[in-house]
Structures are given as C-alpha cells and as structure tokens.
Design a protein around this motif. Structure first.
Motif, PDB file in Angstrom:
ATOM      1  N   ILE A  82      -2.472  61.689  -4.620  1.00  0.00           N
ATOM      2  CA  ILE A  82      -3.247  60.753  -5.269  1.00  0.00           C
ATOM      3  C   ILE A  82      -2.589  59.308  -5.557  1.00  0.00           C
ATOM      4  O   ILE A  82      -3.029  58.166  -5.502  1.00  0.00           O
ATOM      5  CB  ILE A  82      -3.808  61.210  -6.738  1.00  0.00           C
ATOM      6  CG1 ILE A  82      -5.148  62.435  -6.218  1.00  0.00           C
ATOM      7  CG2 ILE A  82      -4.327  60.343  -7.638  1.00  0.00           C
ATOM      8  CD1 ILE A  82      -6.213  62.029  -5.849  1.00  0.00           C
ATOM      9  N   GLN A  83      -1.333  59.685  -6.012  1.00  0.00           N
ATOM     10  CA  GLN A  83      -0.461  58.689  -6.227  1.00  0.00           C
ATOM     11  C   GLN A  83      -0.287  57.622  -4.970  1.00  0.00           C
ATOM     12  O   GLN A  83      -0.400  56.457  -5.155  1.00  0.00           O
ATOM     13  CB  GLN A  83       0.823  58.975  -6.894  1.00  0.00           C
ATOM     14  CG  GLN A  83       0.703  59.546  -8.317  1.00  0.00           C
ATOM     15  CD  GLN A  83       2.078  60.189  -8.753  1.00  0.00           C
ATOM     16  OE1 GLN A  83       2.816  59.319  -9.460  1.00  0.00           O
ATOM     17  NE2 GLN A  83       2.377  61.550  -8.542  1.00  0.00           N
ATOM     18  N   GLN A  84      -0.212  58.352  -3.697  1.00  0.00           N
ATOM     19  CA  GLN A  84       0.013  57.661  -2.493  1.00  0.00           C
ATOM     20  C   GLN A  84      -1.129  56.992  -2.253  1.00  0.00           C
ATOM     21  O   GLN A  84      -1.413  55.679  -1.660  1.00  0.00           O
ATOM     22  CB  GLN A  84       0.680  58.358  -1.342  1.00  0.00           C
ATOM     23  CG  GLN A  84       1.924  58.990  -1.734  1.00  0.00           C
ATOM     24  CD  GLN A  84       2.889  57.823  -2.023  1.00  0.00           C
ATOM     25  OE1 GLN A  84       3.140  57.077  -1.033  1.00  0.00           O
ATOM     26  NE2 GLN A  84       3.676  57.937  -2.952  1.00  0.00           N
ATOM     27  N   LEU A  85      -2.435  57.221  -2.443  1.00  0.00           N
ATOM     28  CA  LEU A  85      -3.570  56.632  -2.258  1.00  0.00           C
ATOM     29  C   LEU A  85      -3.746  55.522  -2.997  1.00  0.00           C
ATOM     30  O   LEU A  85      -4.171  54.493  -2.563  1.00  0.00           O
ATOM     31  CB  LEU A  85      -4.929  57.615  -2.402  1.00  0.00           C
ATOM     32  CG  LEU A  85      -5.275  58.820  -1.402  1.00  0.00           C
ATOM     33  CD1 LEU A  85      -6.115  59.840  -1.697  1.00  0.00           C
ATOM     34  CD2 LEU A  85      -5.402  58.064   0.098  1.00  0.00           C
ATOM     35  N   ALA A  86      -3.372  55.737  -4.274  1.00  0.00           N
ATOM     36  CA  ALA A  86      -3.595  54.444  -5.229  1.00  0.00           C
ATOM     37  C   ALA A  86      -2.546  53.304  -4.708  1.00  0.00           C
ATOM     38  O   ALA A  86      -2.966  52.323  -4.712  1.00  0.00           O
ATOM     39  CB  ALA A  86      -3.262  54.934  -6.677  1.00  0.00           C
ATOM     40  N   ARG A  87      -1.335  53.945  -4.416  1.00  0.00           N
ATOM     41  CA  ARG A  87      -0.382  52.791  -4.014  1.00  0.00           C
ATOM     42  C   ARG A  87      -0.944  52.182  -2.452  1.00  0.00           C
ATOM     43  O   ARG A  87      -0.834  50.850  -2.494  1.00  0.00           O
ATOM     44  CB  ARG A  87       0.899  53.600  -3.604  1.00  0.00           C
ATOM     45  CG  ARG A  87       2.025  52.568  -3.111  1.00  0.00           C
ATOM     46  CD  ARG A  87       3.069  53.520  -2.737  1.00  0.00           C
ATOM     47  NE  ARG A  87       4.433  52.517  -2.282  1.00  0.00           N
ATOM     48  CZ  ARG A  87       5.435  52.959  -1.673  1.00  0.00           C
ATOM     49  NH1 ARG A  87       5.643  54.204  -1.521  1.00  0.00           N
ATOM     50  NH2 ARG A  87       6.470  52.200  -1.329  1.00  0.00           N
ATOM     51  N   PHE A  88      -1.556  52.906  -1.774  1.00  0.00           N
ATOM     52  CA  PHE A  88      -2.202  52.334  -0.577  1.00  0.00           C
ATOM     53  C   PHE A  88      -3.434  51.456  -0.643  1.00  0.00           C
ATOM     54  O   PHE A  88      -3.459  50.210  -0.443  1.00  0.00           O
ATOM     55  CB  PHE A  88      -2.592  53.189   0.420  1.00  0.00           C
ATOM     56  CG  PHE A  88      -3.190  52.742   1.742  1.00  0.00           C
ATOM     57  CD1 PHE A  88      -2.217  52.500   2.738  1.00  0.00           C
ATOM     58  CD2 PHE A  88      -4.802  52.893   2.104  1.00  0.00           C
ATOM     59  CE1 PHE A  88      -2.750  52.202   3.928  1.00  0.00           C
ATOM     60  CE2 PHE A  88      -5.049  52.251   3.208  1.00  0.00           C
ATOM     61  CZ  PHE A  88      -4.309  52.029   4.200  1.00  0.00           C
ATOM     62  N   HIS A  89      -4.206  51.650  -1.700  1.00  0.00           N
ATOM     63  CA  HIS A  89      -5.509  50.978  -1.970  1.00  0.00           C
ATOM     64  C   HIS A  89      -5.086  49.783  -2.691  1.00  0.00           C
ATOM     65  O   HIS A  89      -5.625  48.628  -2.436  1.00  0.00           O
ATOM     66  CB  HIS A  89      -6.332  51.930  -2.954  1.00  0.00           C
ATOM     67  CG  HIS A  89      -6.928  53.185  -2.053  1.00  0.00           C
ATOM     68  ND1 HIS A  89      -7.278  54.042  -2.753  1.00  0.00           N
ATOM     69  CD2 HIS A  89      -7.161  53.122  -0.867  1.00  0.00           C
ATOM     70  CE1 HIS A  89      -7.713  55.018  -1.941  1.00  0.00           C
ATOM     71  NE2 HIS A  89      -7.755  54.530  -0.910  1.00  0.00           N
ATOM     72  N   ALA A  90      -4.116  49.693  -3.712  1.00  0.00           N
ATOM     73  CA  ALA A  90      -3.685  48.670  -4.439  1.00  0.00           C
ATOM     74  C   ALA A  90      -2.995  47.558  -3.447  1.00  0.00           C
ATOM     75  O   ALA A  90      -3.231  46.455  -3.617  1.00  0.00           O
ATOM     76  CB  ALA A  90      -2.674  49.160  -5.462  1.00  0.00           C
ATOM     77  N   HIS A  91      -2.475  48.049  -2.515  1.00  0.00           N
ATOM     78  CA  HIS A  91      -1.566  47.206  -1.480  1.00  0.00           C
ATOM     79  C   HIS A  91      -2.753  45.984  -0.839  1.00  0.00           C
ATOM     80  O   HIS A  91      -2.406  44.993  -0.641  1.00  0.00           O
ATOM     81  CB  HIS A  91      -0.995  47.946  -0.510  1.00  0.00           C
ATOM     82  CG  HIS A  91      -0.100  47.150   0.354  1.00  0.00           C
ATOM     83  ND1 HIS A  91       1.115  46.479   0.230  1.00  0.00           N
ATOM     84  CD2 HIS A  91      -0.444  46.668   1.963  1.00  0.00           C
ATOM     85  CE1 HIS A  91       1.438  45.782   1.242  1.00  0.00           C
ATOM     86  NE2 HIS A  91       0.782  46.148   2.189  1.00  0.00           N
TER      87      HIS A  91
END
Length: 358
Positions: A146-155
C-alpha cells in the motif's frame, strides 16, 4: 538495441540470439550455450533460460523471457490490444523514473507485424522471491505494498501530459481493449459464473450480469477520479519480494486511471477475506496518509472509501473473465481469487453501488 531480439516461439531462443543481448553489455563476451529451464503459458509465454557465457560479472546467467502467448485463446484476447507491446514501452520509456522497485530489464523490443519480446534478469539472480497469484499476504506485506502504491501514484498524480507524450497509454490500443471488453463482457460473465458455480454467491449473479451489460458506462464512471499512472493488475502473482519489500511485475495493463483502483484490486485479491475485513479501514487510511506524505491530500476519507467500494467490482470481473477465457492463470489460483473478490464485492455491495453510479 538495434539487433532484432523479437521471438515468437521457444525454439527461436538460439545462442546467436543470446549473443546479441550479451554483446550489448559486454562486447567481447562469448555465449557458449543457452538452455530453456521452464516454460509457462498464460497471458504471455514466460520462459526461464540459462545462458552460459564468459562475462557473468557483467551480464547475469539466468534470464526470464516474455513472448506472446502460445495459447490461442489467450493470444486472441491479448494480441489486438497489444498488451505485451504496452509493457515493453513502459519499460523503455517510463521505468527509469519509477519510484518503486522493478525487475532488471536486459532487453525490450517491439516490431510491427512481429510482436514484442521482453528479457529480464531472473529474479533468483538477486535473491528475489516471486509471488504466486494465490498467495495470501500478511498484514505487514499488505502495508508495504500500500505504501509503495501510494508512492507510485503520487509520483504521477495528475500528470495528464503522459497521455500525449506516451500515446500508447491511450489511443488505438486502449480503444481496442475497451471495445473488446465491452463486446465480450456479457458472454464472458455468463460463462465465468457458470464455471464458478457456487464459488460466487447466487445473489451476486444478477448484479454481475447487470455490471457486464452496462460495462461501458461503468468503466467510464470508474475513470472519473483524479488521474495517475496505475498498474491495473496488482495481484500477488505480479509482485516480487526482498526482505519483505515488494517490487512490481507484469505491466501489460498499465494506463492512466484512478489510484484507488489499484488499492481495491490489491486488497480484494491479496488478502484472505477475514484479514481484509479486519484491516481494510486501517490500510485505506494508510494509503491516504502515504499520499499526503508525498504531497497529495485532495481526497477526503469518505470519497476515498466510496471509490474503493466501487472499484472492487473490476477485481471481481477480472477474475471471473479470467476463468471464462481459461489458460490465463493456474486454475487453483484463479478459484482462490474468485472466492476473495466475491467476498469483497458482497461485503460492500459493490456491484449494486456501481450500478447506480457511486
């Protein structure tokens, strides 16, 4: 890479073919042998190969090769929208800027009229552990994803210019995929529900068919939120792990879309229902907090939940359609993911929610 590395069948993986890839990294290296260790056929043909050469400190010996599927039904579904082509272009043009862990790509090429081929380092070379579609992830693993998905989406948040600078994210390929999906939605849903039998609660059958009949409108509704780059197929089999840290595989369905759709797909497929029910709210809050950490804070908690609820319907459809087509995923894993996604849409009445435009 100027050399043609596109192959159509396992027999095309010759010593000369491997030599061209090795020479791209080590000009004087010599390949002595190449052997196929395993072949797996699904949405693509996946081959694990051993390439013996004299520059192992520069180029790995074990490779993972993806070519178009040898299964006719899977190939028909994936060839027209050129899904492997999209994955190749993702690695060629967007992967270097990606903030999440991706596999090491040795060669990626697409040739008009011949298809696409992707060559990456076998995950075992770096001690990575590949996921399996039917894996049930732990809460700790889910938090990491979940944290990595959020990081990817925010980018990529609101980077709509990608649709113009990388036209393969939309245009013809995307239109064909949507057209085929809408055209085949009802017959595939009927066939999938028939094959699934009592795996899908009977009360979901009518709403599922309603979803299929209105798929065009529904997919448009599911694309109305803030846009970002999304994986769109984030199940356990498309992850790999190192020291509990996840990486992401199989970008054939990458597109611009709503980030919470990746979260819904991931939670519905990756957690056993009891675990998802117990920790769903916590994980959604973690996603929202992680977005805010990366300076994306425009979605309120209630809206996020309602969009999550709606996007669960796509995870359910994807698993039912996979069963209907056959040969795209190991059947036991497909059955397990149907159980999980059915529980998710039943818990949230997602099919009914999306039918009225939530």
């Amino acid at each position: 890479m100027n050399q043609n590395i596109v192959v159509r069948r396992p027999a095309d993986l010759s010593r000369r073919w491997a030599q061209g890839i090795v020479n791209h990294y080590a000009a004087d290296a010599k390949v002595s042998d190449i052997s196929i260790q395993s072949v797996s056929i699904g949405t693509s043909t996946r081959l694990r190969v051993l390439v013996n050469h004299d520059a192992p400190d520069i180029v790995p010996l074990r490779w993972f090769v993806k070519t178009p599927s040898l299964a006719m039904r899977s190939r028909l579904i994936t060839a027209l929208p050129r899904l492997l082509y999209k994955e190749v272009l993702f690695y060629q043009s967007l992967s270097k800027a990606s903030p999440v862990k991706l596999p090491n790509i040795l060669a990626a090429q697409t040739r008009f009229g011949r298809g696409s081929t992707l060559v990456m380092t076998d995950l075992s070379e770096y001690g990575f552990t590949p996921g399996q579609p039917g894996d049930a992830l732990s809460l700790h693993q889910a938090r990491q994803v979940i944290q990595q998905l959020a990081r990817f989406h925010a980018h990529y948040w609101n980077h709509r210019h990608l649709l113009h600078t990388h036209r393969w994210l939309s245009g013809f390929n995307n239109n064909v995929e949507h057209y085929m999906g809408n055209l085949l939605a009802v017959p595939l849903m009927k066939q999938g529900l028939k094959l699934a039998g009592n795996l899908v609660p009977s009360k979901l059958h009518l709403p599922a068919l309603g979803y299929a009949a209105n798929r065009h409108r529904i997919t448009q509704s599911l694309a109305t939120g803030p846009q970002t780059l999304v994986h769109h197929d984030c199940h356990p089999g498309n992850l790999f792990w190192q020291d509990a840290q996840p990486g992401f595989l199989d970008w054939q369905l990458v597109r611009m879309g709503e980030g919470i759709g990746d979260v819904a797909y991931f939670l519905a497929t990756s957690l056993k229902p009891d675990c998802r029910r117990a920790h769903e709210s916590e994980l959604l809050n973690l996603y929202q907090a992680s977005l805010a950490k990366h300076r994306v804070d425009e979605i309120d908690e209630n809206t996020l939940f309602q969009r999550y609820r709606a996007h669960l319907s796509y995870a359910f459809e994807a698993m039912i359609v996979t069963l209907a087509i056959g040969g795209m995923m190991e059947r036991s894993s497909n059955i397990e993911l149907i159980k999980r996604t059915s529980a998710a849409v039943e818990d949230h009445d997602s099919l009914a929610a999306i039918a009225v435009g939530v």
